[in-house]
Enzyme design. Structure first.
Site, PDB file in Angstrom:
ATOM      1  N   CYS A   1     -40.460  -6.759  10.742  1.00 31.52           N
ATOM      2  CA  CYS A   1     -40.217  -7.795  11.750  1.00 31.52           C
ATOM      3  C   CYS A   1     -40.565  -7.116  13.063  1.00 31.52           C
ATOM      4  CB  CYS A   1     -38.755  -8.232  11.738  1.00 31.52           C
ATOM      5  SG  CYS A   1     -38.313  -9.223  13.180  1.00 31.52           S
TER       6      CYS A   1
ATOM      7  N   SER B   1     -42.763 -14.943  17.634  1.00 29.55           N
ATOM      8  CA  SER B   1     -41.658 -15.860  17.884  1.00 29.55           C
ATOM      9  C   SER B   1     -40.903 -15.493  19.159  1.00 29.55           C
ATOM     10  CB  SER B   1     -40.686 -15.826  16.705  1.00 29.55           C
ATOM     11  OG  SER B   1     -40.172 -14.523  16.564  1.00 29.55           O
TER      12      SER B   1
ATOM     13  N   CYS C   1     -46.121 -11.678  14.365  1.00 28.32           N
ATOM     14  CA  CYS C   1     -44.879 -12.014  13.661  1.00 28.32           C
ATOM     15  C   CYS C   1     -45.066 -11.971  12.137  1.00 28.32           C
ATOM     16  CB  CYS C   1     -44.465 -13.414  14.102  1.00 28.32           C
ATOM     17  SG  CYS C   1     -42.920 -13.961  13.431  1.00 28.32           S
ATOM     18  N   ASN C   2     -44.234 -11.189  11.474  1.00 29.77           N
ATOM     19  CA  ASN C   2     -44.299 -11.103  10.004  1.00 29.77           C
ATOM     20  C   ASN C   2     -43.942 -12.444   9.365  1.00 29.77           C
ATOM     21  OD1 ASN C   2     -44.261  -7.921   9.034  1.00 29.77           O
ATOM     22  ND2 ASN C   2     -43.464  -8.233  11.081  1.00 29.77           N
TER      23      ASN C   2
HETATM   24  N1  DGL Z   1     -40.773 -11.404  15.068  1.00 23.95           N
HETATM   25  C1  DGL Z   1     -40.556 -12.029  13.837  1.00 23.95           C
HETATM   26  C2  DGL Z   1     -41.125 -11.268  12.661  1.00 23.95           C
HETATM   27  O1  DGL Z   1     -41.883 -10.344  12.823  1.00 23.95           O
HETATM   28  C3  DGL Z   1     -39.178 -12.431  13.492  1.00 23.95           C
HETATM   29  C4  DGL Z   1     -38.212 -12.842  14.507  1.00 23.95           C
HETATM   30  C5  DGL Z   1     -37.673 -14.230  14.281  1.00 23.95           C
HETATM   31  O2  DGL Z   1     -36.868 -14.445  13.371  1.00 23.95           O
HETATM   32  O3  DGL Z   1     -38.086 -15.087  15.043  1.00 23.95           O
HETATM   33  O4  DGL Z   1     -40.850 -11.624  11.542  1.00 23.95           O
END
Ligand code: DGL
Length: 266
Positions: free
Chosen positions: A182, A10, A72-73
């Protein structure tokens, strides 16, 4: 010539996966896409996240990648909705991390992620399926990913948010391991460690990079180059990338570009 590995996120968070890939697979070319314009995903609906993710996957298709790492998780919790729609293999970040935690044979695990990730209960369900005795404390954050994506790494606001989340988890019970669920969070791992040095932090990026390496090896898709390159694409402001690249010590940057994934994929 070997094709590239695609990594999407993201925002800037997926660069933690790029860092792990550059360590484990230094000869691979990597194409990165961060949807900074629409970050944070963690406060969006599943429909919105899916639609934005498909735009990024279409972009990866246009780049003719050999595999995609969903760094991204939050996006990984929805993998069943898109993984069979593309010709290339798509690897999520949650399954290899769950396998790793199970092998650690630990019982008190904290999981901090976006509100979306924690609410889906994906980590919790997958862990409990494999070990019903494991004790999990989940903590969702509305603001931490956004703060990190805005480049606020060494910032009082970021520190305060992390402190509050750690206090919340500690109040609920003992935790020995904390999963930074995250991708943005390992960028501020030093702040977590400073606040709670007793916690063993688990960075899922290493496990995902291992899963990618294993998949490429099994399918005879590994690059035979000595040194790979990193091509970065973002839907938004790219200024913050310089800061993360330095913090994570990323190497061999070919270019940093701003693109609209929808237009670029055509
Ligand atoms: N990078 C995203 C993750 O690993 C989360 C960041 C977002 O909320 O966009 O969940």
């Amino acid at each position: 010539m070997s094709k590239s590995i695609g990594v999407l996120d993201s925002g800037i968070g997926g660069l933690t996966v790029v860092s792990a890939l550059q360590k484990q697979l230094p000869g691979e070319d990597i194409v990165y896409f961060g949807d900074n314009k629409n970050c944070p995903y963690g406060n969006r609906s599943a429909e919105e996240i899916l639609s934005l993710t498909m735009d990024m996957l279409d972009f990866m298709k246009s780049k003719d990648v050999k595999i995609v790492a969903i760094a991204c998780n939050t996006i990984s919790t929805l993998i069943d909705s898109y993984k069979d729609k593309y010709d290339f293999p798509i690897i999520d970040i949650i399954s290899p991390t769950v396998d790793h935690i199970i092998k650690m044979d630990t019982y008190n695990v904290g999981i901090i992620g976006t509100e979306f990730t924690i609410k889906t209960g994906t980590y919790q369900k997958m862990l409990l399926e494999k070990n019903p005795d494991i004790r999990i404390i989940g903590e969702g954050s509305k603001s931490l990913a956004g703060l990190v994506d805005a480049g606020k790494f060494d910032d009082p606001e970021t520190r305060e948010v992390i402190q509050t989340h750690i206090n919340n988890m500690m109040e609920k019970g003992d935790i020995y391991n904390l999963v930074l669920a995250c991708t943005h969070y390992p960028i501020v791992e030093d702040v977590f460690l400073d606040i709670a040095p007793e916690l063993k932090l688990i960075n899922p990026a290493f496990q995902q990079a291992k899963a990618i390496r294993e998949h490429l090896y099994q399918n005879n898709l590994l690059s035979n180059k000595e040194v790979g390159t990193l091509e970065i694409y973002s839907s938004g402001d790219t200024n913050v990338y310089t800061k993360v690249i330095e913090k994570l010590n990323l190497k061999n940057i070919k270019s940093i570009n701003t693109v609209d994934p929808k237009k670029a994929a055509i």
